[in-house]
Design an enzyme around this catalytic site. Structure first.
Site, PDB file in Angstrom:
ATOM      1  N   TRP A   1       0.841  -1.207   0.000  1.00 52.24           N
ATOM      2  CA  TRP A   1       0.000   0.000   0.000  1.00 52.24           C
ATOM      3  C   TRP A   1       0.872   1.250   0.000  1.00 52.24           C
ATOM      4  CZ3 TRP A   1      -3.707   1.489   4.652  1.00 52.24           C
ATOM      5  CH2 TRP A   1      -4.459   2.612   4.304  1.00 52.24           C
TER       6      TRP A   1
ATOM      7  N   ASP B   1       1.587  -8.269  -1.273  1.00 55.93           N
ATOM      8  CA  ASP B   1       0.162  -7.918  -1.264  1.00 55.93           C
ATOM      9  C   ASP B   1      -0.024  -6.494  -1.763  1.00 55.93           C
ATOM     10  OD1 ASP B   1      -2.728  -8.482  -0.097  1.00 55.93           O
ATOM     11  OD2 ASP B   1      -2.147  -6.459   0.533  1.00 55.93           O
TER      12      ASP B   1
ATOM     13  N   TYR C   1      -4.262   1.106  -4.917  1.00 51.74           N
ATOM     14  CA  TYR C   1      -3.072   1.694  -4.304  1.00 51.74           C
ATOM     15  C   TYR C   1      -2.346   2.532  -5.354  1.00 51.74           C
ATOM     16  CZ  TYR C   1      -3.717  -1.724  -0.505  1.00 51.74           C
ATOM     17  OH  TYR C   1      -4.211  -2.483   0.537  1.00 51.74           O
TER      18      TYR C   1
ATOM     19  N   SER D   1     -10.813  -9.430   1.875  1.00 42.74           N
ATOM     20  CA  SER D   1     -10.164  -8.555   2.837  1.00 42.74           C
ATOM     21  C   SER D   1     -11.298  -7.903   3.612  1.00 42.74           C
ATOM     22  CB  SER D   1      -9.312  -7.498   2.123  1.00 42.74           C
ATOM     23  OG  SER D   1      -8.652  -6.667   3.056  1.00 42.74           O
TER      24      SER D   1
END
Length: 328
Positions: free
Chosen positions: A21, A51, A56, A153
């Site tokens: 991220w 991940d 992002y 998520s």
């Protein structure tokens, strides 16, 4: 670094991964050169799980990962991405077959692959977990060869418990750290029984558990630790794990006394998470080579003694639990 089975997928991954991220956006100014160096350093050290998400940096994180993996060649790490937060408004209807296919196709292009290793529905509305057709749409994407595995998520434990009722859900990503301990009460037992992988995100409570912040720490206006303190942009639980900043700082000072010799506060926080065998992989972020390597080094710490685990539990119960436990 020890590997752990990634649920029912047949894959195993190192227990510390790379959360991407921060190399996309929402953590202040992004330095692509430093991000690329961090990814290379982590992969050189043996890390094999990354991940990311399509939002992002509006795909920038995915594109940086593709660039690094193309430069390296050879065996690829397991790359997980997410889909759903590109919707202008979070509604169940937004998770249509057409929209999901478009999100997946865009991630395929960004990551420069023919098949995505893992796609996680990205913190969708709670009602979606009660709509089997949404998960059937993910099954169709698997059948089409665009996705190998899918998961979710989540923000809340309740969402996670509902999600794992669907047999195709291979993994659940959720916040789990010394400031967010509720998942270990029931959910972890359920995932072990069903052989579902757990990806532990926000392991350092947005940096609070690094021990590097103080009352006067300033965050850039483009950093969610500044603009989302009260949930203005997305779920407040994603920022400092939902703990009021000053309360978190005070608890960190107590936790600091537990740091093993030769380790850092952040490494203690990561090693604490790895004490749970239910956790498959923890995904701290890194925006420099030094951060990436320090994260990985946490896996080499010896198991935490019982008195340390007991002390963390007491600090959570007395100082943090009233602010977070029943909210997520």
């Amino acid at each position: 670094m020890r590997s752990r089975p990634f649920g029912r997928t047949g894959r195993a991954v190192g227990e510390i991964g790379f959360g991407a991220w921060a190399i996309g956006d929402a953590w202040g100014k992004v330095d692509d050169d430093a991000s690329i160096a961090a990814l290379h350093a982590a992969l050189d050290a043996g890390l094999d799980f990354i991940d990311t998400a399509d939002v992002y940096g509006d795909g920038h994180s995915e594109q940086l990962i593709a660039r690094v993996l193309k430069e390296r060649g050879g065996e690829r790490p397991f790359v997980a991405t997410k889909a759903g937060r590109r919707l202008p408004q979070q509604t169940v209807e937004g998770y249509s077959a057409e929209n999901l296919a478009a999100f997946i196709d865009r991630s395929l292009r960004n990551l420069e692959v023919d098949t995505l290793d893992l796609v996680q529905l990205h913190c969708p509305p709670t009602d979606l977990y009660y709509r089997p057709e949404a998960f059937e749409r993910m099954e169709r994407l698997v059948e089409q060869g665009k996705v190998r595995h899918y998961g979710v998520s989540v923000e809340r434990v309740e969402e996670a418990l509902k999600a794992i009722e669907y047999p195709g859900v291979a993994s659940v990503q959720m916040i789990y750290n010394m400031f967010r301990q509720r998942p270990a009460e029931l959910f972890f037992r359920q995932t072990r029984a069903r052989n579902v992988a757990i990806v532990a995100r926000v392991p350092l409570a947005s940096g609070l558990l690094s021990g590097k912040f103080g009352p006067d720490t300033k965050f850039e206006s483009s950093d969610h630790r500044q603009f989302n303190r009260h949930g203005e942009a997305f779920d407040v639980g994603e920022t400092f794990s939902g703990v009021p900043y000053e309360i978190g700082l005070a608890a960190v000072e107590k936790l600091r006394l537990l740091v093993p010799d030769g380790a850092t506060m952040a490494q203690l926080a990561l090693r604490w998470i790895l004490m749970s065998e239910a956790v498959t992989v923890v995904i701290p972020g890194a925006r420099s080579s030094q951060q990436a390597l320090a994260n990985i080094a946490a896996a080499a710490l010896p198991p935490l003694p019982a008195d340390t685990m007991d002390a963390v539990a007491r600090i959570y119960a007395e100082d943090i639990k009233p602010y977070v436990h029943q909210n997520w």
